[in-house]
Scaffold this active site. Structure first.
Site, PDB file in Angstrom:
ATOM      1  N   ARG A  13      -2.051 -14.215  -9.077  1.00  0.00           N
ATOM      2  CA  ARG A  13      -2.326 -15.621  -9.368  1.00  0.00           C
ATOM      3  C   ARG A  13      -3.364 -15.662 -10.490  1.00  0.00           C
ATOM      4  O   ARG A  13      -4.194 -14.752 -10.626  1.00  0.00           O
ATOM      5  CB  ARG A  13      -2.859 -16.337  -8.132  1.00  0.00           C
ATOM      6  CG  ARG A  13      -1.880 -16.364  -6.959  1.00  0.00           C
ATOM      7  CD  ARG A  13      -2.495 -17.034  -5.748  1.00  0.00           C
ATOM      8  NE  ARG A  13      -1.562 -17.117  -4.631  1.00  0.00           N
ATOM      9  CZ  ARG A  13      -1.430 -16.185  -3.688  1.00  0.00           C
ATOM     10  NH1 ARG A  13      -2.209 -15.105  -3.736  1.00  0.00           N
ATOM     11  NH2 ARG A  13      -0.549 -16.321  -2.707  1.00  0.00           N
ATOM     12  N   LYS A  55      -4.996 -16.039  -1.143  1.00  0.00           N
ATOM     13  CA  LYS A  55      -5.190 -17.213  -0.298  1.00  0.00           C
ATOM     14  C   LYS A  55      -5.511 -16.780   1.128  1.00  0.00           C
ATOM     15  O   LYS A  55      -4.978 -15.798   1.635  1.00  0.00           O
ATOM     16  CB  LYS A  55      -3.930 -18.085  -0.312  1.00  0.00           C
ATOM     17  CG  LYS A  55      -3.675 -18.755  -1.654  1.00  0.00           C
ATOM     18  CD  LYS A  55      -2.495 -19.689  -1.593  1.00  0.00           C
ATOM     19  CE  LYS A  55      -2.310 -20.440  -2.902  1.00  0.00           C
ATOM     20  NZ  LYS A  55      -1.158 -21.359  -2.857  1.00  0.00           N
ATOM     21  N   HIS A 106       1.569 -19.346 -14.116  1.00  0.00           N
ATOM     22  CA  HIS A 106       2.454 -19.385 -12.948  1.00  0.00           C
ATOM     23  C   HIS A 106       3.882 -19.002 -13.309  1.00  0.00           C
ATOM     24  O   HIS A 106       4.568 -18.341 -12.518  1.00  0.00           O
ATOM     25  CB  HIS A 106       2.426 -20.776 -12.316  1.00  0.00           C
ATOM     26  CG  HIS A 106       2.949 -20.798 -10.915  1.00  0.00           C
ATOM     27  ND1 HIS A 106       2.377 -20.056  -9.895  1.00  0.00           N
ATOM     28  CD2 HIS A 106       4.002 -21.444 -10.355  1.00  0.00           C
ATOM     29  CE1 HIS A 106       3.054 -20.260  -8.774  1.00  0.00           C
ATOM     30  NE2 HIS A 106       4.031 -21.091  -9.019  1.00  0.00           N
ATOM     31  N   ARG A 160       4.041 -15.371 -13.350  1.00  0.00           N
ATOM     32  CA  ARG A 160       4.128 -14.858 -11.967  1.00  0.00           C
ATOM     33  C   ARG A 160       5.573 -14.949 -11.482  1.00  0.00           C
ATOM     34  O   ARG A 160       6.076 -14.040 -10.815  1.00  0.00           O
ATOM     35  CB  ARG A 160       3.184 -15.670 -11.084  1.00  0.00           C
ATOM     36  CG  ARG A 160       3.087 -15.230  -9.639  1.00  0.00           C
ATOM     37  CD  ARG A 160       1.876 -15.927  -9.016  1.00  0.00           C
ATOM     38  NE  ARG A 160       1.999 -16.181  -7.603  1.00  0.00           N
ATOM     39  CZ  ARG A 160       1.646 -15.324  -6.642  1.00  0.00           C
ATOM     40  NH1 ARG A 160       1.178 -14.137  -6.960  1.00  0.00           N
ATOM     41  NH2 ARG A 160       1.757 -15.650  -5.378  1.00  0.00           N
ATOM     42  N   HIS A 208       2.344 -13.479  -0.420  1.00  0.00           N
ATOM     43  CA  HIS A 208       2.809 -14.588   0.407  1.00  0.00           C
ATOM     44  C   HIS A 208       2.656 -14.202   1.871  1.00  0.00           C
ATOM     45  O   HIS A 208       3.117 -13.140   2.291  1.00  0.00           O
ATOM     46  CB  HIS A 208       4.285 -14.907   0.128  1.00  0.00           C
ATOM     47  CG  HIS A 208       4.514 -15.556  -1.195  1.00  0.00           C
ATOM     48  ND1 HIS A 208       5.756 -15.632  -1.796  1.00  0.00           N
ATOM     49  CD2 HIS A 208       3.654 -16.172  -2.050  1.00  0.00           C
ATOM     50  CE1 HIS A 208       5.648 -16.260  -2.955  1.00  0.00           C
ATOM     51  NE2 HIS A 208       4.393 -16.603  -3.125  1.00  0.00           N
ATOM     52  N   TYR A 264      13.178 -17.338  -4.182  1.00  0.00           N
ATOM     53  CA  TYR A 264      13.827 -16.411  -5.107  1.00  0.00           C
ATOM     54  C   TYR A 264      15.155 -15.877  -4.575  1.00  0.00           C
ATOM     55  O   TYR A 264      15.756 -14.999  -5.188  1.00  0.00           O
ATOM     56  CB  TYR A 264      12.892 -15.224  -5.379  1.00  0.00           C
ATOM     57  CG  TYR A 264      11.623 -15.619  -6.084  1.00  0.00           C
ATOM     58  CD1 TYR A 264      11.622 -15.940  -7.435  1.00  0.00           C
ATOM     59  CD2 TYR A 264      10.418 -15.682  -5.395  1.00  0.00           C
ATOM     60  CE1 TYR A 264      10.460 -16.320  -8.078  1.00  0.00           C
ATOM     61  CE2 TYR A 264       9.250 -16.059  -6.027  1.00  0.00           C
ATOM     62  CZ  TYR A 264       9.273 -16.380  -7.365  1.00  0.00           C
ATOM     63  OH  TYR A 264       8.123 -16.750  -7.998  1.00  0.00           O
TER      64      TYR A 264
END
Length: 298
Positions: A149, A173, A244, A247, A270, A279
């Site tokens: 990120r 995150k 982004h 990414r 994730h 995806y």
């Protein structure tokens, strides 16, 4: 106009930080959504703690009339659900008014990843004979090699990068740490950048950030986005590029070359595979191509 600071909203945001470890950016989005709803209620002599299901439905209808997107409205409703669950738990109110409010239907947009040829042109755009250009080339190489990120990239410190092991250790995150391989090309540019450019950018100032700004400080996300736009123009890329989308390119190109979704999930950081399944269309397209090429009845 800055978001209003409602005491109940601030209590909820503190709860998100203490118990869920949500980032500043995520909590800022919650604050914006809840504050805008509170302002809308105030114009109708209503309050957050007293608002009922009808008020929420009226607000959603108002947003529809104002042409808000289904995605932004879904995000708002998600914020409201978390907020009212918190109020019930804290015994501020007896019931959750969002329980009988359905989320708007939204379709996940397919990521528009740049092609491999566009990425090659972008990587070649910075002038690597200058310290600034060499820094930018290295940042682009690391971003494309790791899928970090943008906040993770600009915040990288020296101790998070191991050239000997070829790994980047980053915290994403929810304060979750992950290790991501650098690859030979990105490692090569990092070594050259350390040797030829980083000291010049710092000008003798001490710093542990890998990619300092011209002031020797951590670069902002907005600055890096601006640098990407400049290099995209040099490369002749007219489609919109951002950290982004790079990414997205990292994930899409991995899948195109045979990686599986679970591996991409781990590399992207994730927490849930469902996030990575945006995806799936890329993986399916590759499987269909392989089937057509190799199956006797393809």
């Amino acid at each position: 106009m800055p978001a209003r600071r409602d005491p109940l909203i601030e209590r909820f945001l503190d709860h998100l930080w203490l118990e869920k470890g949500l980032s500043d950016n995520t909590r800022s989005a919650y604050r914006t959504d809840l504050s805008l709803f509170a302002d809308w209620l105030a114009l109708r002599s209503l309050s957050l703690e007293a608002a009922g299901r009808d008020a929420i439905l009226d607000h959603l209808a108002w947003r529809f009339d104002q042409a808000y997107t289904a995605r932004s409205t879904a995000r708002l409703l998600s914020s409201l659900r978390g907020f009212y669950r918190f109020l019930v738990r804290e015994q501020v109110r007896a019931s959750d008014p969002t329980l009988q409010v359905d989320l708007p239907r939204i379709g996940k947009p397919l990521p528009k990843a740049p092609s491999e040829a566009q990425i090659e042109a972008l990587l070649a755009a910075p002038d690597v004979d200058t310290p600034l250009g060499l820094r930018d080339r290295t940042m682009l190489e690391v971003l494309y090699a790791t899928g970090l990120r943008v906040s993770e990239l600009v915040g990288l410190t020296l101790e998070q990068v191991s050239l000997r092991q070829g790994l980047v250790r980053t915290v994403g995150k929810g304060n979750k740490e992950r290790l991501v391989p650098l690859g030979q090309e990105a490692a090569f540019w990092l070594e050259r950048y350390y040797r030829e450019a980083r000291g010049s950018l710092l000008g003798g100032r001490p710093a542990d950030v890998v990619f300092p700004s011209l002031r020797g400080e951590q670069m902002t996300r907005q600055t890096f986005w601006h640098r990407i736009k400049q290099h995209a123009a040099v490369a002749g890329i007219t489609s919109t590029l951002s950290p982004h989308t790079l990414r997205h390119a990292f994930a899409t190109h991995l899948l195109n070359h045979g990686a599986d979704l679970r591996t991409v999930q781990m590399l992207l950081g994730h927490s849930d595979l469902s996030t990575t399944q945006i995806y799936t269309h890329v993986a399916k397209a590759r499987l269909q191509a392989l089937h057509a090429e190799h199956h006797p009845r393809g």
